[in-house]
Write a protein that holds these residues in place. Structure first.
Motif, PDB file in Angstrom:
ATOM      1  N   VAL A 111      41.190  83.511  61.642  1.00 21.87           N
ATOM      2  CA  VAL A 111      42.534  84.074  61.743  1.00 21.87           C
ATOM      3  C   VAL A 111      42.535  85.578  61.468  1.00 21.87           C
ATOM      4  N   GLY A 112      41.378  86.223  61.636  1.00 22.27           N
ATOM      5  CA  GLY A 112      41.423  87.678  61.574  1.00 22.27           C
ATOM      6  C   GLY A 112      40.316  88.373  60.795  1.00 22.27           C
ATOM      7  N   ALA A 113      39.279  87.648  60.367  1.00 22.43           N
ATOM      8  CA  ALA A 113      38.171  88.333  59.708  1.00 22.43           C
ATOM      9  C   ALA A 113      37.480  89.246  60.718  1.00 22.43           C
ATOM     10  N   ASN A 114      37.413  88.774  61.969  1.00 26.79           N
ATOM     11  CA  ASN A 114      36.899  89.594  63.058  1.00 26.79           C
ATOM     12  C   ASN A 114      37.867  89.514  64.232  1.00 26.79           C
ATOM     13  N   LEU A 115      37.939  90.571  65.025  1.00 32.39           N
ATOM     14  CA  LEU A 115      38.853  90.546  66.171  1.00 32.39           C
ATOM     15  C   LEU A 115      38.253  89.774  67.336  1.00 32.39           C
ATOM     16  N   GLU A 116      36.930  89.836  67.432  1.00 33.32           N
ATOM     17  CA  GLU A 116      36.275  89.192  68.558  1.00 33.32           C
ATOM     18  C   GLU A 116      35.359  88.064  68.107  1.00 33.32           C
ATOM     19  N   ALA A 117      35.000  87.214  69.046  1.00 30.34           N
ATOM     20  CA  ALA A 117      34.063  86.128  68.760  1.00 30.34           C
ATOM     21  C   ALA A 117      33.347  85.758  70.040  1.00 30.34           C
ATOM     22  N   ASP A 118      32.050  85.518  69.958  1.00 29.20           N
ATOM     23  CA  ASP A 118      31.328  85.046  71.134  1.00 29.20           C
ATOM     24  C   ASP A 118      31.049  83.541  70.998  1.00 29.20           C
ATOM     25  N   ILE A 119      30.314  82.988  71.944  1.00 30.66           N
ATOM     26  CA  ILE A 119      30.096  81.538  71.928  1.00 30.66           C
ATOM     27  C   ILE A 119      29.500  81.075  70.598  1.00 30.66           C
ATOM     28  N   GLU A 120      28.450  81.762  70.146  1.00 27.11           N
ATOM     29  CA  GLU A 120      27.777  81.350  68.911  1.00 27.11           C
ATOM     30  C   GLU A 120      28.735  81.361  67.717  1.00 27.11           C
ATOM     31  N   ASP A 121      29.612  82.358  67.678  1.00 27.55           N
ATOM     32  CA  ASP A 121      30.575  82.422  66.579  1.00 27.55           C
ATOM     33  C   ASP A 121      31.477  81.195  66.577  1.00 27.55           C
TER      34      ASP A 121
ATOM     35  N   GLU B 268      43.818  71.930  80.257  1.00 28.21           N
ATOM     36  CA  GLU B 268      42.784  71.539  81.195  1.00 28.21           C
ATOM     37  C   GLU B 268      41.462  72.252  80.907  1.00 28.21           C
ATOM     38  N   LYS B 269      40.404  71.570  81.221  1.00 26.80           N
ATOM     39  CA  LYS B 269      39.048  72.094  81.032  1.00 26.80           C
ATOM     40  C   LYS B 269      38.844  73.423  81.758  1.00 26.80           C
ATOM     41  N   SER B 270      39.537  73.585  82.872  1.00 30.55           N
ATOM     42  CA  SER B 270      39.357  74.766  83.721  1.00 30.55           C
ATOM     43  C   SER B 270      40.137  75.982  83.239  1.00 30.55           C
ATOM     44  N   LYS B 271      40.890  75.827  82.157  1.00 31.19           N
ATOM     45  CA  LYS B 271      41.770  76.903  81.710  1.00 31.19           C
ATOM     46  C   LYS B 271      41.043  77.960  80.879  1.00 31.19           C
ATOM     47  N   GLY B 272      41.615  79.143  80.870  1.00 29.02           N
ATOM     48  CA  GLY B 272      41.144  80.194  79.984  1.00 29.02           C
ATOM     49  C   GLY B 272      40.123  81.125  80.588  1.00 29.02           C
ATOM     50  N   THR B 273      39.524  81.923  79.724  1.00 29.63           N
ATOM     51  CA  THR B 273      38.539  82.905  80.159  1.00 29.63           C
ATOM     52  C   THR B 273      37.203  82.220  80.439  1.00 29.63           C
ATOM     53  N   LEU B 274      36.284  82.962  81.047  1.00 31.08           N
ATOM     54  CA  LEU B 274      34.933  82.450  81.285  1.00 31.08           C
ATOM     55  C   LEU B 274      34.309  81.983  79.975  1.00 31.08           C
ATOM     56  N   LEU B 275      34.493  82.799  78.937  1.00 32.20           N
ATOM     57  CA  LEU B 275      33.967  82.486  77.616  1.00 32.20           C
ATOM     58  C   LEU B 275      34.501  81.132  77.126  1.00 32.20           C
ATOM     59  N   GLN B 276      35.783  80.926  77.312  1.00 34.50           N
ATOM     60  CA  GLN B 276      36.389  79.679  76.836  1.00 34.50           C
ATOM     61  C   GLN B 276      35.883  78.466  77.611  1.00 34.50           C
ATOM     62  N   LYS B 277      35.616  78.672  78.891  1.00 31.30           N
ATOM     63  CA  LYS B 277      35.076  77.563  79.687  1.00 31.30           C
ATOM     64  C   LYS B 277      33.662  77.200  79.218  1.00 31.30           C
TER      65      LYS B 277
ATOM     66  N   THR C 195      39.133  79.428  67.276  1.00 29.69           N
ATOM     67  CA  THR C 195      39.559  80.518  68.151  1.00 29.69           C
ATOM     68  C   THR C 195      38.999  81.825  67.614  1.00 29.69           C
ATOM     69  N   ASP C 196      39.161  82.902  68.381  1.00 33.84           N
ATOM     70  CA  ASP C 196      38.767  84.208  67.867  1.00 33.84           C
ATOM     71  C   ASP C 196      39.823  84.718  66.893  1.00 33.84           C
ATOM     72  N   GLY C 197      39.423  85.662  66.038  1.00 36.36           N
ATOM     73  CA  GLY C 197      40.299  86.139  64.970  1.00 36.36           C
ATOM     74  C   GLY C 197      41.546  86.840  65.464  1.00 36.36           C
ATOM     75  N   TYR C 198      41.450  87.494  66.591  1.00 38.14           N
ATOM     76  CA  TYR C 198      42.609  88.194  67.147  1.00 38.14           C
ATOM     77  C   TYR C 198      43.697  87.190  67.522  1.00 38.14           C
ATOM     78  N   THR C 199      43.310  86.184  68.254  1.00 38.44           N
ATOM     79  CA  THR C 199      44.266  85.168  68.705  1.00 38.44           C
ATOM     80  C   THR C 199      44.805  84.357  67.530  1.00 38.44           C
ATOM     81  N   GLY C 200      43.914  83.969  66.620  1.00 36.38           N
ATOM     82  CA  GLY C 200      44.345  83.189  65.461  1.00 36.38           C
ATOM     83  C   GLY C 200      45.361  83.945  64.619  1.00 36.38           C
ATOM     84  N   ASN C 201      45.096  85.219  64.446  1.00 36.92           N
ATOM     85  CA  ASN C 201      45.995  86.056  63.664  1.00 36.92           C
ATOM     86  C   ASN C 201      47.360  86.167  64.343  1.00 36.92           C
ATOM     87  N   MET C 202      47.355  86.413  65.651  1.00 37.92           N
ATOM     88  CA  MET C 202      48.598  86.511  66.427  1.00 37.92           C
ATOM     89  C   MET C 202      49.430  85.242  66.287  1.00 37.92           C
TER      90      MET C 202
END
Lengths: 331, 331
Positions: free
Chosen positions: A144-154, A185-194, A227-234
């Motif tokens: 929820v905001g420790a980092n703004l971004e997150a990749d797959i491993e995170d 749906e499985k197809s939703k979101g960014t490439l990263l989310q898929k 989720t990533d910290g940016y979205t969680g925080n929002m």
């Protein structure tokens, strides 16, 4: 007997609230010993009003602290601050956990420099425990905001760590894990989310629910939401804003006329029950998951109730040996 | 006299609701002429129940439509669908605007292929008009999901276009524009957000408010809020979820005992007032800002009230010549 270093400085309401919380909470946890870290004079003064049995605590005196307006640089500059000292005690295994209500950015930076991350974790995540619409069902949300971004491993790391936490601390048998997304749906979101969807789906140790929309975060549908910290925080802040505005409007409408005012007063209990159910103060505090130590952040504006909730959650993390279990899982 | 092509197919509640809305709305707008696009038999059947003066409308018959489960590929596949035909009419300037309640993804793709973007715009944005806690104050939020990502040019474009819209359609004299962010300070957010902050601050045609947190989206603090579609979508859904859960809980608490049930009923009016204030149906529908044409998306689950709101907003956009004013500004 286990020990927590409690940084009593740096939160919005002063150290007395923290000392009062410590004094009250110690009565309910016989096996707990507290190290109160901060200004000795201030702490002693508060202890006169809220005494603690001398066998249950000690004061660790520091000459400075990092305030809310401080920056992450203060972690380097203020070597003798209560936050830095509490983190060092945890690093040196003089305590089993630490708690601070101080500056979040400094806390994240300090945890990185002093505690370091667990193997395989590059971005730790703040994980609050959220009350939901389902009675007695709690949902873990991170980051929820420790980092703004997150990749797959995170994100996969968040799922794995929260999974252990949910099983061991919240005693959920087979925790369901969802990915926060703009559609189900499985197809939703960014490439990263898929990609994340595929990985979580394939992981046999994860009970993957699929994607979850923001409207369902508090619905109690799942045990863990990643989720990533940016979205969680929002999303957390959007909830906060919506609740505040709605409750304010409802009260304003009810109190508009004396006629309804009388009736509204008799209905106060009903409203109090709603507030109680969604009161984050009962679960206030977020663990910084992914650093090498049990480190909790209490809300900056914590009152006694909030601080006591953070103390309780920290004890539960220690009692259930959650850090070692996480280390074993993600090594 | 101006014309709107109204795709009456493809929304959740069937074409009759759309025809009924058209029939009722036309009575309030003497200068409006509607082209009802869709299945001729269905429309004629609905018109028997909800008649319209024959001088005020025509039917444009199509053999197919894109349903909610359709994909963006349907824009290419279903050449004679009501959505494609309505967009083509707008492209060919046979109408002044178009409305659809159908599949969002298809609508976005169709607008791109058929209408194209305005000069300098690469990612159009969905812009709903939100009711706020301040009486009679509306806030424009974009993008809420036409695109998942946005770069600096997109966000600056959103600010400029919404600025013209706010001035001309909502009649706000000097609209304030905020950037949605995880904190209010200039230093908050991603690198991209810091860059956007600087650009908006430096733009003399923009009355820049600064950063705004998600908790304040509905607080009525600003006239326009710009963000990427992913974040905007998340926040809208978080609001939706929080409101639904809170209202449900309050009602459940109030109805728990017969004693309070009686009192709750007398308080119904108060609750209705709150619901009315934040009822998005009064402002339902989002313009797709940045495409070369006035194209509105009605909510997929629109009822008569919602469709009529979208019709009203579309008329206001035409009457105030907002597209040409935007073209002049961003050329």
């Amino acid at each position: 007997m286990y020990k927590i270093a409690f940084d009593v400085m740096g939160a919005d309401n002063g150290s007395e609230v923290a000392v009062q919380s410590a004094s009250e909470f110690l009565k309910s946890r016989k096996e707990l010993y507290l190290v109160l870290v901060g200004d000795k004079k201030e702490i002693e003064e508060s202890l006169r009003k809220f005494p603690i049995d001398e066998n249950r605590f000690e004061i660790f005196e520091t000459s400075e602290f990092i305030d809310m307006n401080g920056s992450i640089m203060d972690i380097r500059r203020k070597k003798d601050s209560s936050m830095v000292r509490a983190l060092e005690m945890l690093k040196d295994k003089k305590v089993d956990a630490m708690i601070t209500g101080g500056n979040s950015a400094a806390f994240i930076a300090g945890s990185h420099f002093i505690l370091g991350e667990l193997n395989g974790i590059t971005r730790p995540g703040f994980m609050p425990t959220l009350p939901t619409a389902v009675d007695n069902k709690l949902t873990l949300l991170l980051d929820v905001g420790a980092n703004l971004e997150a990749d797959i491993e995170d994100i996969i790391g968040y799922a794995k760590m929260a999974n252990i936490y949910s099983k061991n601390v919240l005693k959920v048998e087979n925790p369901s894990v969802a990915q926060l997304n703009i559609g189900e749906e499985k197809s939703k979101g960014t490439l990263l989310q898929k990609e994340i969807y595929k990985e979580l789906e394939a992981d046999k140790n994860i009970n993957f629910y699929g994607n979850l929309e923001a409207r369902d975060i508090l619905a109690g549908k799942v045990d863990i939401i990643v989720t990533d910290g940016y979205t969680g925080n929002m999303c957390l802040k959007a909830f906060e804003g919506a609740s505040k505005i709605l409750m304010t409007e409802i009260k304003a409408q009810l109190y508009k006329t004396i006629f309804t005012k009388l009736k509204a007063l008799t209905l106060k209990k009903s409203f109090d029950n709603v507030s109680k159910k969604f009161d984050y103060k009962n679960h206030s505090g977020a663990i910084l998951l992914g650093v090498d130590g049990i480190a909790f952040k209490a809300h900056g504006s914590s009152d006694v109730k909030s601080f006591k909730a953070t103390l309780r959650m920290t004890c539960e993390a220690i009692e259930n040996d959650v850090l070692n279990k996480i280390k074993k899982e993600i090594k």
